[in-house]
Design a protein around this motif. Sequence first.
Motif, PDB file in Angstrom:
ATOM      1  N   ARG A   1      -0.889  30.206 -46.529  1.00  0.00           N
ATOM      2  CA  ARG A   1      -0.629  29.859 -45.122  1.00  0.00           C
ATOM      3  C   ARG A   1      -1.561  30.667 -44.221  1.00  0.00           C
ATOM      4  N   TYR A   2      -2.316  29.951 -43.381  1.00  0.00           N
ATOM      5  CA  TYR A   2      -3.275  30.578 -42.478  1.00  0.00           C
ATOM      6  C   TYR A   2      -2.736  30.510 -41.046  1.00  0.00           C
ATOM      7  N   ARG A   3      -2.876  31.623 -40.334  1.00  0.00           N
ATOM      8  CA  ARG A   3      -2.409  31.699 -38.947  1.00  0.00           C
ATOM      9  C   ARG A   3      -3.600  31.831 -38.004  1.00  0.00           C
ATOM     10  N   CYS A   4      -3.667  30.908 -37.037  1.00  0.00           N
ATOM     11  CA  CYS A   4      -4.680  30.959 -35.971  1.00  0.00           C
ATOM     12  C   CYS A   4      -4.004  31.541 -34.736  1.00  0.00           C
ATOM     13  N   GLU A   5      -4.430  32.732 -34.329  1.00  0.00           N
ATOM     14  CA  GLU A   5      -3.800  33.443 -33.215  1.00  0.00           C
ATOM     15  C   GLU A   5      -4.812  33.618 -32.088  1.00  0.00           C
ATOM     16  N   VAL A   6      -4.451  33.167 -30.891  1.00  0.00           N
ATOM     17  CA  VAL A   6      -5.308  33.280 -29.710  1.00  0.00           C
ATOM     18  C   VAL A   6      -4.657  34.291 -28.760  1.00  0.00           C
ATOM     19  N   ILE A   7      -5.435  35.290 -28.359  1.00  0.00           N
ATOM     20  CA  ILE A   7      -4.929  36.369 -27.522  1.00  0.00           C
ATOM     21  C   ILE A   7      -5.709  36.370 -26.214  1.00  0.00           C
ATOM     22  N   ASP A   8      -4.989  36.236 -25.098  1.00  0.00           N
ATOM     23  CA  ASP A   8      -5.589  36.237 -23.766  1.00  0.00           C
ATOM     24  C   ASP A   8      -4.847  37.273 -22.937  1.00  0.00           C
ATOM     25  N   GLY A   9      -5.443  38.461 -22.810  1.00  0.00           N
ATOM     26  CA  GLY A   9      -4.759  39.524 -22.092  1.00  0.00           C
ATOM     27  C   GLY A   9      -3.470  39.898 -22.778  1.00  0.00           C
ATOM     28  N   LEU A  10      -2.352  39.687 -22.074  1.00  0.00           N
ATOM     29  CA  LEU A  10      -1.053  40.013 -22.646  1.00  0.00           C
ATOM     30  C   LEU A  10      -0.411  38.827 -23.351  1.00  0.00           C
ATOM     31  N   GLU A  11      -1.052  37.689 -23.279  1.00  0.00           N
ATOM     32  CA  GLU A  11      -0.461  36.489 -23.890  1.00  0.00           C
ATOM     33  C   GLU A  11      -1.016  36.279 -25.282  1.00  0.00           C
ATOM     34  N   ASP A  12      -0.119  35.837 -26.176  1.00  0.00           N
ATOM     35  CA  ASP A  12      -0.467  35.706 -27.590  1.00  0.00           C
ATOM     36  C   ASP A  12       0.262  34.481 -28.129  1.00  0.00           C
ATOM     37  N   GLU A  13      -0.499  33.456 -28.529  1.00  0.00           N
ATOM     38  CA  GLU A  13       0.097  32.252 -29.099  1.00  0.00           C
ATOM     39  C   GLU A  13      -0.591  31.940 -30.426  1.00  0.00           C
ATOM     40  N   SER A  14       0.131  31.315 -31.364  1.00  0.00           N
ATOM     41  CA  SER A  14      -0.448  31.056 -32.685  1.00  0.00           C
ATOM     42  C   SER A  14       0.107  29.772 -33.277  1.00  0.00           C
ATOM     43  N   VAL A  15      -0.582  29.296 -34.331  1.00  0.00           N
ATOM     44  CA  VAL A  15      -0.148  28.130 -35.084  1.00  0.00           C
ATOM     45  C   VAL A  15      -0.554  28.369 -36.540  1.00  0.00           C
ATOM     46  N   THR A  16       0.190  27.797 -37.486  1.00  0.00           N
ATOM     47  CA  THR A  16      -0.122  27.988 -38.899  1.00  0.00           C
ATOM     48  C   THR A  16      -0.549  26.681 -39.551  1.00  0.00           C
ATOM     49  N   VAL A  17      -1.421  26.828 -40.569  1.00  0.00           N
ATOM     50  CA  VAL A  17      -1.901  25.687 -41.354  1.00  0.00           C
ATOM     51  C   VAL A  17      -1.828  26.086 -42.831  1.00  0.00           C
ATOM     52  N   ASP A  18      -1.179  25.261 -43.652  1.00  0.00           N
ATOM     53  CA  ASP A  18      -1.088  25.528 -45.090  1.00  0.00           C
ATOM     54  C   ASP A  18      -2.277  24.901 -45.813  1.00  0.00           C
ATOM     55  N   LEU A  19      -2.877  25.658 -46.715  1.00  0.00           N
ATOM     56  CA  LEU A  19      -3.994  25.168 -47.520  1.00  0.00           C
ATOM     57  C   LEU A  19      -3.549  25.017 -48.967  1.00  0.00           C
ATOM     58  N   GLU A  20      -3.725  23.812 -49.506  1.00  0.00           N
ATOM     59  CA  GLU A  20      -3.410  23.533 -50.904  1.00  0.00           C
ATOM     60  C   GLU A  20      -4.656  23.001 -51.606  1.00  0.00           C
ATOM     61  N   LEU A  21      -4.731  23.251 -52.907  1.00  0.00           N
ATOM     62  CA  LEU A  21      -5.845  22.748 -53.703  1.00  0.00           C
ATOM     63  C   LEU A  21      -5.353  21.632 -54.616  1.00  0.00           C
ATOM     64  N   ARG A  22      -6.203  20.620 -54.797  1.00  0.00           N
ATOM     65  CA  ARG A  22      -5.908  19.597 -55.800  1.00  0.00           C
ATOM     66  C   ARG A  22      -6.034  20.243 -57.174  1.00  0.00           C
ATOM     67  N   GLY A  23      -5.051  20.000 -58.012  1.00  0.00           N
ATOM     68  CA  GLY A  23      -5.112  20.615 -59.328  1.00  0.00           C
ATOM     69  C   GLY A  23      -4.035  20.089 -60.257  1.00  0.00           C
ATOM     70  N   VAL A  24      -3.789  20.833 -61.315  1.00  0.00           N
ATOM     71  CA  VAL A  24      -2.847  20.413 -62.344  1.00  0.00           C
ATOM     72  C   VAL A  24      -2.103  21.641 -62.855  1.00  0.00           C
TER      73      VAL A  24
END
Length: 375
Positions: free
Chosen positions: A161-184
């Motif tokens: 799970r990857y988190r993208c966090e944007v920080i602007d002064g005192l404000e901090d917002e984020s979103v997550t994206v899950d990375l999966e690989l094709r496999g067996v």
Amino acid sequence: MMLSLLRPLLVFFLSLLLLLLLPGTQGWAPGYSNGFHYQDISNGNGNGEIYFNGVRLLVESPQPSVLATRGSSVILPCHYHYEPEPSTPRRTRVKWSWLPANTITEPASPEDLAKETEVMVTMGNRHRSYGSFKGRVRLRRSAPGDMSLVINELQLNDTGRYRCEVIDGLEDESVTVDLELRGVVFPYYSQKGRYHFNFFEAQQACRDQDATLATFEQLFTAWEDGLDWCNAGWLADGTVQYPITVPRDGCGGVDLAPGLRSYGQRHRLLHRYDAFCFSASVKGIVYFLKHPTKLNFTEAVQACASDGSQIAKVGQLFASWRLKGLDHCDAGWLADGSVRYPINKARSNCGPPEPGVRTFGFPPLFLKYGVYCYL
């Protein structure tokens, strides 16, 4: 004379003290401004949203999860914008962090944040990447507010799970994206027989076969695809489970519904089971070596070397069977001393009627078979 001089000062300080104690004036100080203003939350929309200088920061991703192929490049989308858009650009700092797949809990817990490791930090044109991601990551920046992460040369351990966090002064917002690989996912046991691995030995056994211990999600997906195996094996989170599609005696009983049977968390040093490994796409090619004679194990290793390749690993054979359609009805040696062959098109004299990787187990090394090589 002295009292007449002090009286105006006392009146000023008493007035200032009274002003500070009035409702709505807490924290006020004359002549000071830090450039940030937050409205009272009670004046918002009731959802606890805070507005920054009257402008709201939003961080979003159109894809909560991304499926990719090992060795390829992938883009994890992340965009930010303001509502309303400010008249002048703001200086922001962006941080991408990562939580490995084997440490994710559902639902997400506060402890997950503490376990995250930094992938990349950027401010303006300056950026820095960390650990195994160093030199493999960058921001896409295809448009204003685009902070999507590009990862090159994807590795088996990049899942999570990857988190993208944007920080602007005192404000901090984020979103997550899950990375999966094709496999067996494939079950794996020791040359000594069933149930010989503690957790750490199971981890190493999978690594030796160009694979990793499977996560619960990967085993669940494999079960949905029809994996049925009656021996319990370690997973990446330290639990021991096994997948059953056809309930039967000795595998939880006929009265239990199909599904994953779980022993829960087990002692990682003392308890011993098999392993469920996960293998993703291989960059090379697995092939059955055409050779005039059958080979014992030592001869098989040498034959692949003489052909400019090396003897294939179990994870490489499974990935080539599942992801590249490898189909060959001749049994051959693999690097761990096992003998197997991959079937995608079931036919007579090639084992059971369904596709799969057939195994002869670990026969004596002096017996003669073919060999699968990896180039």
